[in-house]
Structure formats: structure tokens, C-alpha cells
Design a protein around this motif. Structure first.
Motif, PDB file in Angstrom:
ATOM      1  N   ARG A  61       0.861  -1.186   0.000  1.00 58.58           N
ATOM      2  CA  ARG A  61       0.000   0.000   0.000  1.00 58.58           C
ATOM      3  C   ARG A  61       0.893   1.230   0.000  1.00 58.58           C
ATOM      4  N   LYS A  62       0.949   1.912  -1.127  1.00 57.27           N
ATOM      5  CA  LYS A  62       1.748   3.143  -1.204  1.00 57.27           C
ATOM      6  C   LYS A  62       0.987   4.278  -0.520  1.00 57.27           C
ATOM      7  N   VAL A  63       1.716   5.151   0.123  1.00 58.71           N
ATOM      8  CA  VAL A  63       1.152   6.311   0.800  1.00 58.71           C
ATOM      9  C   VAL A  63       1.616   7.542   0.031  1.00 58.71           C
ATOM     10  N   ASN A  64       0.690   8.184  -0.663  1.00 57.27           N
ATOM     11  CA  ASN A  64       1.042   9.327  -1.502  1.00 57.27           C
ATOM     12  C   ASN A  64      -0.018  10.405  -1.340  1.00 57.27           C
ATOM     13  N   PRO A  65       0.347  11.561  -0.803  1.00 57.08           N
ATOM     14  CA  PRO A  65       1.685  11.945  -0.402  1.00 57.08           C
ATOM     15  C   PRO A  65       2.081  11.233   0.896  1.00 57.08           C
ATOM     16  N   THR A  66       3.377  11.253   1.173  1.00 51.96           N
ATOM     17  CA  THR A  66       3.849  10.628   2.406  1.00 51.96           C
ATOM     18  C   THR A  66       3.141  11.259   3.594  1.00 51.96           C
ATOM     19  N   GLN A  67       3.040  10.513   4.672  1.00 48.87           N
ATOM     20  CA  GLN A  67       2.329  10.965   5.854  1.00 48.87           C
ATOM     21  C   GLN A  67       3.282  11.041   7.034  1.00 48.87           C
ATOM     22  N   ALA A  68       3.233  12.141   7.756  1.00 52.43           N
ATOM     23  CA  ALA A  68       4.041  12.274   8.969  1.00 52.43           C
ATOM     24  C   ALA A  68       3.481  11.322  10.017  1.00 52.43           C
ATOM     25  N   VAL A  69       4.363  10.582  10.665  1.00 55.58           N
ATOM     26  CA  VAL A  69       3.962   9.627  11.699  1.00 55.58           C
ATOM     27  C   VAL A  69       4.891   9.746  12.896  1.00 55.58           C
ATOM     28  N   GLN A  70       4.470   9.138  13.973  1.00 54.25           N
ATOM     29  CA  GLN A  70       5.274   9.107  15.186  1.00 54.25           C
ATOM     30  C   GLN A  70       5.334   7.674  15.668  1.00 54.25           C
ATOM     31  N   VAL A  81       5.157   3.853   2.478  1.00 50.80           N
ATOM     32  CA  VAL A  81       4.608   2.609   1.934  1.00 50.80           C
ATOM     33  C   VAL A  81       4.363   1.614   3.062  1.00 50.80           C
ATOM     34  N   TRP A  82       3.335   0.781   2.875  1.00 49.98           N
ATOM     35  CA  TRP A  82       3.050  -0.336   3.763  1.00 49.98           C
ATOM     36  C   TRP A  82       3.316  -1.625   3.002  1.00 49.98           C
ATOM     37  N   ILE A  83       3.853  -2.639   3.698  1.00 51.87           N
ATOM     38  CA  ILE A  83       3.932  -3.984   3.111  1.00 51.87           C
ATOM     39  C   ILE A  83       3.398  -4.978   4.142  1.00 51.87           C
ATOM     40  N   ARG A  84       2.853  -6.058   3.627  1.00 47.20           N
ATOM     41  CA  ARG A  84       2.405  -7.143   4.499  1.00 47.20           C
ATOM     42  C   ARG A  84       3.469  -8.217   4.451  1.00 47.20           C
ATOM     43  N   ASP A  85       4.045  -8.540   5.611  1.00 54.01           N
ATOM     44  CA  ASP A  85       5.128  -9.506   5.695  1.00 54.01           C
ATOM     45  C   ASP A  85       4.836 -10.435   6.866  1.00 54.01           C
ATOM     46  N   ASN A  86       4.772 -11.732   6.590  1.00 50.88           N
ATOM     47  CA  ASN A  86       4.470 -12.732   7.620  1.00 50.88           C
ATOM     48  C   ASN A  86       3.188 -12.406   8.382  1.00 50.88           C
ATOM     49  N   GLY A  87       2.174 -11.946   7.661  1.00 51.88           N
ATOM     50  CA  GLY A  87       0.878 -11.674   8.262  1.00 51.88           C
ATOM     51  C   GLY A  87       0.769 -10.369   9.019  1.00 51.88           C
ATOM     52  N   GLU A  88       1.799  -9.530   8.971  1.00 49.47           N
ATOM     53  CA  GLU A  88       1.799  -8.272   9.716  1.00 49.47           C
ATOM     54  C   GLU A  88       2.068  -7.113   8.769  1.00 49.47           C
ATOM     55  N   TRP A  89       1.317  -6.012   8.930  1.00 49.25           N
ATOM     56  CA  TRP A  89       1.570  -4.816   8.138  1.00 49.25           C
ATOM     57  C   TRP A  89       2.727  -4.038   8.762  1.00 49.25           C
ATOM     58  N   LEU A  90       3.713  -3.693   7.914  1.00 56.13           N
ATOM     59  CA  LEU A  90       4.874  -2.902   8.337  1.00 56.13           C
ATOM     60  C   LEU A  90       4.919  -1.625   7.509  1.00 56.13           C
ATOM     61  N   GLY A  91       5.251  -0.527   8.150  1.00 57.41           N
ATOM     62  CA  GLY A  91       5.389   0.743   7.453  1.00 57.41           C
ATOM     63  C   GLY A  91       6.851   1.090   7.274  1.00 57.41           C
ATOM     64  N   ARG A  92       7.186   1.609   6.062  1.00 57.91           N
ATOM     65  CA  ARG A  92       8.558   2.075   5.837  1.00 57.91           C
ATOM     66  C   ARG A  92       8.596   3.552   6.194  1.00 57.91           C
ATOM     67  N   VAL A  93       9.415   3.889   7.206  1.00 58.12           N
ATOM     68  CA  VAL A  93       9.498   5.247   7.723  1.00 58.12           C
ATOM     69  C   VAL A  93      10.917   5.765   7.524  1.00 58.12           C
ATOM     70  N   ARG A  94      11.016   6.966   6.961  1.00 57.53           N
ATOM     71  CA  ARG A  94      12.311   7.624   6.767  1.00 57.53           C
ATOM     72  C   ARG A  94      12.473   8.710   7.818  1.00 57.53           C
ATOM     73  N   ASP A  95      13.649   8.753   8.443  1.00 59.93           N
ATOM     74  CA  ASP A  95      13.897   9.814   9.406  1.00 59.93           C
ATOM     75  C   ASP A  95      14.410  11.049   8.670  1.00 59.93           C
ATOM     76  N   LYS A  96      14.722  12.108   9.413  1.00 58.91           N
ATOM     77  CA  LYS A  96      15.142  13.367   8.793  1.00 58.91           C
ATOM     78  C   LYS A  96      16.458  13.233   8.030  1.00 58.91           C
ATOM     79  N   ASN A  97      17.246  12.182   8.315  1.00 62.85           N
ATOM     80  CA  ASN A  97      18.511  11.954   7.615  1.00 62.85           C
ATOM     81  C   ASN A  97      18.361  11.014   6.429  1.00 62.85           C
ATOM     82  N   GLY A  98      17.131  10.550   6.159  1.00 64.26           N
ATOM     83  CA  GLY A  98      16.890   9.665   5.030  1.00 64.26           C
ATOM     84  C   GLY A  98      17.032   8.193   5.340  1.00 64.26           C
ATOM     85  N   ARG A  99      17.380   7.837   6.574  1.00 64.61           N
ATOM     86  CA  ARG A  99      17.505   6.423   6.956  1.00 64.61           C
ATOM     87  C   ARG A  99      16.122   5.819   7.055  1.00 64.61           C
ATOM     88  N   VAL A 100      15.983   4.593   6.571  1.00 61.96           N
ATOM     89  CA  VAL A 100      14.687   3.914   6.597  1.00 61.96           C
ATOM     90  C   VAL A 100      14.650   2.846   7.683  1.00 61.96           C
TER      91      VAL A 100
END
Length: 111
Positions: A61-70, A81-100
Motif C-alpha cells: 500500500r503506497k502512501v502518496n503523499p507521504t504521511q508524517a507519523v510518530q 509505503v506499507w507492506i504485508r510480511d508474515n501476516g503483519e503490516w509494516l510501514g517504511r518510515v524515513r527519518d530526517k537523515n533519510g535512513r529507513v
């Protein structure tokens, strides 16, 4: 298999990085100057592929535009973006330095 793709320094003395594909035991990308860029490439590949090959379309599940999260640990970032892996939804989050970071959906809160 989240984390199928890992960033490794090249062993040619060039101070460059590559993206290793653990499922096929081979390089997916090489000669990357910036380690953060190599992590971005590895993360994009983790979105596209799981241990068996391409991820099913209904597992992304792509998130466009990106959403600020905590995060529950009070770290802020941008969810793209969200991916489903091993039955669990995981979100890809980038910090202010670009690390995911891949974070379980239960640990994310919109800002």
C-alpha cells in the motif's frame, strides 16, 4: 523475508557500497557512493520482493503523499509505503537523515 536485501561495503577498497540479495546469494546493486542511498535501494527492493519473489500487489500500500507519523518510542519520520510480511503490516518510515526503518503498524501514530 523482510531484510532480504542488505547493504554491504564492497571489498575492493573503493569505500563504495552494494546491495546484497540474501535469497539468491548475490549482488543486486554495486558501486553506490553513499551508504544512505544504498539503504534506500535495499528498502525499495524489500518493498518489491519477499523471499519467494515479487510481492503480491495486495501486500503493498503506497502512501502518496507521504504521511508524517510518530513511533511509539517517540521518533518522528515520514511513512511512504506499507507492506504485508508474515501476516503483519509494516510501514517504511524515513527519518530526517533519510535512513529507513520498517516499523509494525501497531507502533505508528499519525501526527
Amino acid at each position: 523475508m523482510l531484510g532480504r536485501f542488505t547493504v554491504r561495503p564492497l571489498d575492493d577498497g573503493s569505500n563504495r557500497f552494494g546491495v546484497w540479495d540474501g535469497a539468491v546469494n548475490g549482488w543486486r546493486a554495486t558501486d553506490i557512493d553513499d551508504e544512505t542511498e544504498a539503504h534506500r535501494i535495499a528498502s525499495d527492493l524489500d518493498v518489491q520482493y519477499d523471499a519467494h519473489g515479487p510481492r503480491p500487489a495486495d501486500a503493498i500500500r503506497k502512501v502518496n503523499p507521504t504521511q508524517a507519523v510518530q513511533r511509539a518510542q517517540w521518533h518522528n519520520g515520514e511513512l511512504d509505503v506499507w507492506i504485508r510480511d508474515n501476516g503483519e503490516w509494516l510501514g517504511r518510515v524515513r527519518d530526517k537523515n533519510g535512513r529507513v526503518t520498517w516499523i509494525p503498524g501497531s507502533d505508528l501514530r499519525p501526527l
